[in-house]
Design an enzyme around this catalytic site. Structure first.
Site, short mmCIF file in Angstrom:
data_model
loop_
_atom_site.label_atom_id
_atom_site.label_comp_id
_atom_site.label_asym_id
_atom_site.label_seq_id
_atom_site.Cartn_x
_atom_site.Cartn_y
_atom_site.Cartn_z
N ASP A 149 0.82 -1.21 0.00
CA ASP A 149 0.00 0.00 0.00
C ASP A 149 0.86 1.27 0.00
O ASP A 149 2.10 1.21 0.00
CB ASP A 149 -0.91 -0.06 1.24
CG ASP A 149 -2.27 0.59 1.01
OD1 ASP A 149 -2.40 1.39 0.09
OD2 ASP A 149 -3.20 0.28 1.79
N GLU A 182 -1.14 1.68 -5.15
CA GLU A 182 -0.68 3.06 -5.07
C GLU A 182 -1.76 4.03 -5.53
O GLU A 182 -1.52 5.24 -5.61
CB GLU A 182 0.64 3.13 -5.85
CG GLU A 182 1.32 4.44 -5.98
CD GLU A 182 0.77 5.22 -7.14
OE1 GLU A 182 1.18 6.37 -7.28
OE2 GLU A 182 -0.07 4.69 -7.89
N TRP A 183 -2.95 3.45 -5.85
CA TRP A 183 -4.18 4.21 -6.16
C TRP A 183 -4.12 5.00 -7.46
O TRP A 183 -4.96 5.86 -7.70
CB TRP A 183 -4.54 5.15 -5.00
CG TRP A 183 -4.33 4.57 -3.64
CD1 TRP A 183 -4.68 3.31 -3.24
CD2 TRP A 183 -3.71 5.20 -2.51
NE1 TRP A 183 -4.32 3.11 -1.92
CE2 TRP A 183 -3.73 4.27 -1.45
CE3 TRP A 183 -3.16 6.46 -2.30
CZ2 TRP A 183 -3.20 4.55 -0.20
CZ3 TRP A 183 -2.64 6.74 -1.05
CH2 TRP A 183 -2.66 5.80 -0.01
N GLY A 184 -3.08 4.79 -8.26
CA GLY A 184 -3.00 5.50 -9.54
C GLY A 184 -2.42 6.89 -9.44
O GLY A 184 -2.33 7.59 -10.45
N ASP A 185 -1.99 7.31 -8.25
CA ASP A 185 -1.51 8.69 -8.08
C ASP A 185 -0.29 9.01 -8.93
O ASP A 185 -0.14 10.11 -9.43
CB ASP A 185 -1.17 8.96 -6.61
CG ASP A 185 -2.41 9.02 -5.75
OD1 ASP A 185 -3.52 8.83 -6.29
OD2 ASP A 185 -2.29 9.25 -4.53
N ASN A 186 0.63 8.05 -9.04
CA ASN A 186 1.87 8.28 -9.78
C ASN A 186 1.93 7.44 -11.06
O ASN A 186 2.99 6.96 -11.45
CB ASN A 186 3.08 7.98 -8.90
CG ASN A 186 3.17 8.93 -7.72
OD1 ASN A 186 3.65 10.05 -7.84
ND2 ASN A 186 2.67 8.48 -6.57
N ASP A 204 -10.00 3.74 -3.32
CA ASP A 204 -10.75 2.55 -2.91
C ASP A 204 -12.15 2.47 -3.51
O ASP A 204 -12.85 3.48 -3.63
CB ASP A 204 -10.88 2.52 -1.39
CG ASP A 204 -9.55 2.28 -0.72
OD1 ASP A 204 -8.53 2.16 -1.44
OD2 ASP A 204 -9.51 2.20 0.51
C1 GLA Z 1 -5.90 1.48 1.47
C2 GLA Z 1 -6.09 0.48 0.34
C3 GLA Z 1 -7.24 -0.47 0.67
C4 GLA Z 1 -6.92 -1.18 1.98
C5 GLA Z 1 -6.67 -0.17 3.10
C6 GLA Z 1 -6.14 -0.84 4.36
O1 GLA Z 1 -6.99 2.35 1.57
O2 GLA Z 1 -6.32 1.12 -0.88
O3 GLA Z 1 -7.44 -1.40 -0.37
O4 GLA Z 1 -5.80 -2.01 1.80
O5 GLA Z 1 -5.71 0.80 2.70
O6 GLA Z 1 -5.90 0.07 5.38
#
Ligand code: GLA
Length: 402
Positions: A149, A182-186, A204
């Site tokens: 994460d 990494e949520w796509g930020d970079n 998420d």
């Molecule tokens: C981030 C991730 C989620 C999950 C939580 C756990 O938000 O994107 O998928 O793993 O952390 O804290």
């Protein structure tokens, strides 16, 4: 001869500084279950063992879901005296290695979570500065999958941070699927192929059809928000490296129709299929959706081409995906508030994908039509297809080249 082989391997190893990921681990999108969507940090040994049992008993394992991934909340709040991570002794009294053995004894693979920052998103010890020790710990426990994460990473360079962990995993020597979160930020799609096997493309997911749920500095996203958020990144996906649309919300308070559409979309987009519902108590309808082998075959197709939107007419989202042997998958999702009567004249369409250079000339070539949710043959493409699609439901077809 053997001496030369060892010598050249050593030289190669030095030259690349063991700078590589384990290849061949995710030639099709990984499939499994993850604890976060339903349980957040409330996980323990009994729950995880129950999930492992359910994966076998419900047929999920045999349908291909093999990774059982513990998300945030499995660790003790601090490292031990040697600086190593260990499982929260209250939640996991027999320890993580024993849990891994149980998971493996069920024919499943063991997945675990940590974070590139100083702490995980839930405030547990992160891997920053401990990457090599942690990778070795996971290897010793028999871990097969690491979700990594991006919380608490101030001033860290994303590519570098994921590279460090990749190298640590490689040095530990146990093949571990590396899941970049990494949520796509970079823009991980631009560099992730060399670092890991899948990368999250957004923040998420949340279990709504098309909402944004704000949390102050960040938002979680409904199913259609995620689908629409990244329009131009399908070219980055392929065997061994996937755009990860996040753990699924199938079975989490959606209608059966919405569950089917969500599952169809993750499949056509070649996303990893990681379940996020409580599979110990899911409905039979949800079980049938998640174990639908004909839909899973679209997701797991060996060409690994991510599908794309072909049309959006009359509020019918129409998405297509080229498959091996010249076949195609096509999904019609009804976004209207009432059922829709589809009348689709194949002869007026040409399915084509410039990226993969796959083309279906429906005027000249005949395809048989298979309905993947109703498990029925629906004739062939010489005749227009008529069907009624329910509210937020999907008609998902496989066109089989004759
Ligand atoms: C981030 C991730 C989620 C999950 C939580 C756990 O938000 O994107 O998928 O793993 O952390 O804290």
């Amino acid at each position: 001869m053997k001496r030369y082989l060892i010598l050249s391997m050593m030289i190669l190893g030095c030259l690349n500084g063991y700078s590589q990921k384990f290849e061949g681990l995710a030639l099709t999108p990984p499939m499994g279950w993850n604890s976060w969507n339903t349980f957040a940090t409330n996980i323990d040994e009994d729950l995880i063992k129950g999930i492992a049992d359910a994966m076998v008993e419900t047929g999920l394992r045999d349908a291909g879901y093999v990774y059982l991934v513990l998300d945030d909340g499995w660790m003790a709040m601090q490292r031990d005296k040697d600086g190593k991570l260990y499982g929260d002794p209250k939640k996991f009294p027999r320890g993580m290695e024993a849990l891994g053995e149980y998971i493996h004894s069920k024919g499943l693979k063991f997945g675990i979570y940590n974070c590139a920052g100083s702490k995980t998103c839930g405030g547990y010890p992160g891997s920053r500065g401990h990457e090599f020790v942690d990778a070795q710990t996971y290897a010793d426990w028999g871990v097969d999958f690491l979700k990594y994460d991006w919380c608490n990473t101030e001033n860290l360079n994303a590519k570098g941070a994921y590279q460090t962990m990749r190298d640590a995993l490689y040095a530990a020597g146990r093949p571990i699927v590396f899941s970049i979160c990494e949520w796509g930020d970079n823009k991980p799609w631009e560099w992730g192929k060399k670092m890991g096997h899948l990368w999250r493309v957004t923040g998420d997911i949340v279990n709504c059809w098309d909402c944004e749920l704000g949390h102050g500095t960040w938002s979680s996203w409904g199913v259609w928000k995620i689908i629409n958020m990244r329009k131009d990144i399908r070219k980055y996906a392929g065997p061994g490296h996937w755009n990860d649309l996040d753990m699924m919300e199938v079975g989490n308070e959606f209608s059966d129709a919405e569950n089917r559409s969500h599952f169809a979309m993750w499949s056509i987009l070649a996303s990893p299929l990681i379940m996020g519902n409580d599979i110990r108590s899911m409905s039979e309808e949800t079980r049938m959706t998640l174990t639908n082998k004909e839909v899973i075959a679209v997701n797991q197709d060996s060409l690994g081409i991510q599908g794309f939107r072909y049309l959006n007419e009359h509020n019918i989202e129409t998405w297509i995906k080229p498959l091996s042997n010249g076949d195609w998958a096509i999904s019609f999702v009804n976004m209207n508030q009432e059922p829709f009567n589809l009348n689709f004249d194949w002869l007026k369409h040409e399915l084509g994908d410039d990226l993969s250079q796959k083309f279906a000339n429906l005027k000249n070539d005949l395809y048989k039509i298979r309905d993947l949710f109703n498990h029925k043959d629906l004739g062939d493409t010489s005749m227009p297809l008529k069907a009624t699609i329910g509210v937020r439901d999907v008609l998902m077809l496989r066109l089989v080249r004759q």
